[in-house]
Design an enzyme around this catalytic site. Sequence first.
Site, PDB file in Angstrom:
ATOM      1  N   ASP A  36     -10.205   9.323   4.972  1.00  0.00           N
ATOM      2  CA  ASP A  36      -8.695  10.091   4.738  1.00  0.00           C
ATOM      3  C   ASP A  36      -9.180  11.446   4.382  1.00  0.00           C
ATOM      4  O   ASP A  36      -9.525  11.368   3.105  1.00  0.00           O
ATOM      5  CB  ASP A  36      -7.928   9.364   3.451  1.00  0.00           C
ATOM      6  CG  ASP A  36      -6.717   9.644   3.867  1.00  0.00           C
ATOM      7  OD1 ASP A  36      -6.935  10.612   4.214  1.00  0.00           O
ATOM      8  OD2 ASP A  36      -5.636   8.902   3.075  1.00  0.00           O
ATOM      9  N   TYR A  84       0.683  -1.336  -0.059  1.00  0.00           N
ATOM     10  CA  TYR A  84       0.091  -0.410   0.400  1.00  0.00           C
ATOM     11  C   TYR A  84       0.360   1.697   0.011  1.00  0.00           C
ATOM     12  O   TYR A  84       1.058   2.222  -0.799  1.00  0.00           O
ATOM     13  CB  TYR A  84      -0.757  -0.161   1.111  1.00  0.00           C
ATOM     14  CG  TYR A  84      -1.865   1.423   1.452  1.00  0.00           C
ATOM     15  CD1 TYR A  84      -3.089   1.601   0.511  1.00  0.00           C
ATOM     16  CD2 TYR A  84      -1.644   2.081   1.959  1.00  0.00           C
ATOM     17  CE1 TYR A  84      -3.714   1.954   0.827  1.00  0.00           C
ATOM     18  CE2 TYR A  84      -2.509   3.735   2.139  1.00  0.00           C
ATOM     19  CZ  TYR A  84      -3.396   3.730   1.503  1.00  0.00           C
ATOM     20  OH  TYR A  84      -4.256   4.799   1.950  1.00  0.00           O
TER      21      TYR A  84
END
Lengths: 128, 128
Positions: free
Chosen positions: B39, B15
């Site tokens: 996020d 990631y």
Amino acid sequence: MTASREAILETVSAYVRLVADGTTDELMDLFAEGATVEDPIGSEVRTTRAAIREFYATLEGLEQTAELSVVKIADGQAAFLFELVTHIGETAYTIAPIDVMTFNEDGKITSMRAFWSDADAHIGSKSA
Amino acid sequence: MTASREAILETVSAYVRLVADGTTDELMDLFAEGATVEDPIGSEVRTTRAAIREFYATLEGLEQTAELSVVKIADGQAAFLFELVTHIGETAYTIAPIDVMTFNEDGKITSMRAFWSDADAHIGSKSA
């Protein structure tokens, strides 16, 4: 209303300091009514004041030092990295959890979840 | 069944690497069906594959470097600290979030929540 960044930073700093050398009463003062504690992640969530007190009471009287390394705060929540060293005789047991907390509008902790595992723990001699 | 520590570490490492210089498709491959992304913390939670793709597509093509600093894994979940530097002209924009993720038994991401705020961002010249 969410707690201010400053209020959260104050609570997190106090938490790390008191985990190392505070009393159980002082630590409990940081928690809101109805708070929950999951430490470590995957353990049974402590949902009562008595259960949370029991958890922190095990730390009282230990010779410990703690240091706050990194704190990230957003929208009344925080994630932070700290190091806790417990000295027992000549041996130092170090864990460095990432704790995730939510707070009420007064900056009291409403939930705490601690990310760490035995695989992260470090055992060293006092001179290490 | 929870994902193994090794599987989670592999996904987290991939990631961070792919956020810096992967394609949107490569990043999307790390997410399970039904995954959610918040996020930063406090922003609207992205609950569809299209919404998550839209988020990561904004990163594609940027000149970025990323480094994973600390990972804590427990019970099929992870919290990790990494630094992402975006280079635009002579300016380097640095953010260092703590991300919290849950995973399915195959080590695919089922949720991601990123702790950071503008107060944590750092803007410097390329030579800094």
